[in-house]
Design a protein around this motif. Structure first.
Motif, mmCIF file in Angstrom:
data_model
loop_
_atom_site.group_PDB
_atom_site.id
_atom_site.type_symbol
_atom_site.label_atom_id
_atom_site.label_comp_id
_atom_site.label_asym_id
_atom_site.label_seq_id
_atom_site.Cartn_x
_atom_site.Cartn_y
_atom_site.Cartn_z
ATOM 1 N N ILE A 31 46.970 90.675 42.800
ATOM 2 C CA ILE A 31 46.506 89.297 43.086
ATOM 3 C C ILE A 31 47.855 88.456 43.789
ATOM 4 C CG2 ILE A 31 45.155 87.243 43.033
ATOM 5 C CD1 ILE A 31 43.904 88.419 40.531
ATOM 6 N N PRO A 32 48.019 88.104 44.916
ATOM 7 C CA PRO A 32 49.280 87.197 45.502
ATOM 8 C C PRO A 32 49.255 86.064 44.725
ATOM 9 C CG PRO A 32 47.952 88.260 47.255
ATOM 10 C CD PRO A 32 47.053 88.526 46.147
ATOM 11 N N ALA A 33 50.272 85.468 44.368
ATOM 12 C CA ALA A 33 50.739 84.411 43.464
ATOM 13 C C ALA A 33 49.920 83.078 44.149
ATOM 14 C CB ALA A 33 51.888 84.236 43.217
ATOM 15 N N ALA A 34 49.969 82.968 45.528
ATOM 16 C CA ALA A 34 49.451 81.798 46.242
ATOM 17 C C ALA A 34 47.870 81.957 46.077
ATOM 18 C CB ALA A 34 49.690 82.101 47.745
ATOM 19 N N SER A 35 47.191 82.950 45.826
ATOM 20 C CA SER A 35 45.705 82.999 45.699
ATOM 21 C C SER A 35 45.179 82.368 44.513
ATOM 22 C CB SER A 35 45.211 84.302 45.635
ATOM 23 O OG SER A 35 45.543 85.031 46.816
ATOM 24 N N VAL A 36 46.165 81.835 43.596
ATOM 25 C CA VAL A 36 45.777 81.455 42.242
ATOM 26 C C VAL A 36 46.395 80.182 42.068
ATOM 27 C CG1 VAL A 36 45.752 81.960 39.565
ATOM 28 C CG2 VAL A 36 45.599 83.585 40.886
ATOM 29 N N SER A 37 45.763 79.110 41.651
ATOM 30 C CA SER A 37 46.078 77.846 41.343
ATOM 31 C C SER A 37 46.268 77.404 39.909
ATOM 32 C CB SER A 37 45.329 76.696 42.206
ATOM 33 O OG SER A 37 45.657 75.450 42.135
ATOM 34 N N ILE A 38 47.123 77.040 39.602
ATOM 35 C CA ILE A 38 47.505 76.679 37.987
ATOM 36 C C ILE A 38 47.918 75.174 38.056
ATOM 37 C CG2 ILE A 38 48.416 77.049 35.519
ATOM 38 C CD1 ILE A 38 48.715 80.126 36.761
ATOM 39 N N GLU A 39 47.117 74.418 37.661
ATOM 40 C CA GLU A 39 47.339 72.660 37.894
ATOM 41 C C GLU A 39 47.907 72.295 36.398
ATOM 42 O OE1 GLU A 39 44.076 70.711 39.349
ATOM 43 O OE2 GLU A 39 43.191 72.243 40.406
ATOM 44 N N HIS A 40 47.530 72.945 35.509
ATOM 45 C CA HIS A 40 48.016 72.128 34.142
ATOM 46 C C HIS A 40 48.812 73.188 33.362
ATOM 47 C CE1 HIS A 40 46.318 68.324 35.618
ATOM 48 N NE2 HIS A 40 45.194 68.962 35.673
ATOM 49 N N VAL A 41 49.941 73.100 33.101
ATOM 50 C CA VAL A 41 50.394 73.972 32.070
ATOM 51 C C VAL A 41 51.237 73.277 31.172
ATOM 52 C CG1 VAL A 41 52.505 75.837 31.658
ATOM 53 C CG2 VAL A 41 51.128 75.889 33.798
ATOM 54 N N PRO A 42 50.831 73.655 29.753
ATOM 55 C CA PRO A 42 51.426 72.842 28.573
ATOM 56 C C PRO A 42 52.808 72.819 28.514
ATOM 57 C CG PRO A 42 50.280 74.560 27.839
ATOM 58 C CD PRO A 42 50.241 74.828 29.255
ATOM 59 N N GLU A 43 53.345 71.680 27.908
ATOM 60 C CA GLU A 43 54.664 71.618 27.800
ATOM 61 C C GLU A 43 55.028 72.795 26.748
ATOM 62 O OE1 GLU A 43 57.538 69.796 28.849
ATOM 63 O OE2 GLU A 43 55.986 68.912 30.413
ATOM 64 N N PRO A 44 56.147 73.381 27.024
ATOM 65 C CA PRO A 44 56.597 74.329 25.969
ATOM 66 C C PRO A 44 56.921 73.515 24.502
ATOM 67 C CG PRO A 44 58.095 74.249 27.667
ATOM 68 C CD PRO A 44 56.997 73.332 28.140
ATOM 69 N N PRO A 45 57.020 74.297 23.464
ATOM 70 C CA PRO A 45 57.702 73.881 22.491
ATOM 71 C C PRO A 45 59.038 73.397 22.527
ATOM 72 C CG PRO A 45 56.375 75.842 21.968
ATOM 73 C CD PRO A 45 56.349 75.720 23.410
ATOM 74 N N GLU A 46 59.622 72.612 21.467
ATOM 75 C CA GLU A 46 60.922 72.142 21.407
ATOM 76 C C GLU A 46 61.910 73.535 21.638
ATOM 77 O OE1 GLU A 46 64.290 69.558 21.538
ATOM 78 O OE2 GLU A 46 61.865 69.075 21.570
ATOM 79 N N GLY A 47 62.800 73.501 22.551
ATOM 80 C CA GLY A 47 63.868 74.495 22.529
ATOM 81 C C GLY A 47 63.266 75.395 23.409
ATOM 82 N N MET A 48 62.252 75.752 23.986
ATOM 83 C CA MET A 48 61.576 76.563 24.582
ATOM 84 C C MET A 48 61.388 76.284 26.018
ATOM 85 S SD MET A 48 61.435 78.884 22.228
ATOM 86 C CE MET A 48 60.242 80.389 22.681
ATOM 87 N N GLU A 49 61.390 77.463 26.973
ATOM 88 C CA GLU A 49 61.061 77.383 28.353
ATOM 89 C C GLU A 49 60.001 78.070 28.813
ATOM 90 O OE1 GLU A 49 64.363 77.577 31.123
ATOM 91 O OE2 GLU A 49 64.864 79.512 30.292
#
Length: 139
Positions: free
Chosen positions: A105-123
């Protein structure tokens, strides 16, 4: 990406991997047919069919080495199904239950509006979306 012997050698060398005979043979099988999704078992079957003498353990090791080097992308469908994708660009996947087919599925075909903040020290490295499909019931 059709990859002949020379291209596979360059691909491996460019990723910092020594182009051993087994890596070369598996690379030609993996990258010689354009973008695709394969399981370790599928690659093992293809290698056996191409008369490449390699164990399933070596297949797994090679797939993980290729993934760590950025040549493949691991797609975990659930706890028991893992595929390796030759397309390492950002995109998502459809998974067809029952047939175990995976396709992009092309990346542009999926919309992700909210991604939670990662835990401290993570990305966050990547967000993978797997959309599960099954044939409609004809009734």
């Amino acid at each position: 990406m059709g990859a002949g012997r020379t291209n596979v050698r360059s691909l491996l060398s460019g990723a910092g991997l020594r182009p051993t005979r087994q890596r070369m043979a598996l690379g030609e099988i993996l990258f010689g047919r354009g973008h695709r999704h394969v399981s370790a078992e599928q690659l093992h079957d293809e290698a056996q069919g191409a008369r490449v003498p390699v164990s399933l353990a070596t297949i797994y090791n090679t797939l993980h080495q290729f993934t760590e080097a950025g040549l493949l992308r691991e797609v975990a469908i659930d706890g028991t199904k893992t595929y390796f994708d030759t397309n390492v660009d950002d995109h998502h996947h459809f998974f067809v239950e029952g047939s175990n087919d995976v396709f992009d599925i092309p990346a542009a075909s999926v919309s992700i509006e909210h991604v939670p903040e990662p835990p401290e020290g993570m990305e966050i490295v990547r967000v993978d979306v797997v959309v599960r499909l099954r044939p409609r019931d004809p009734s």
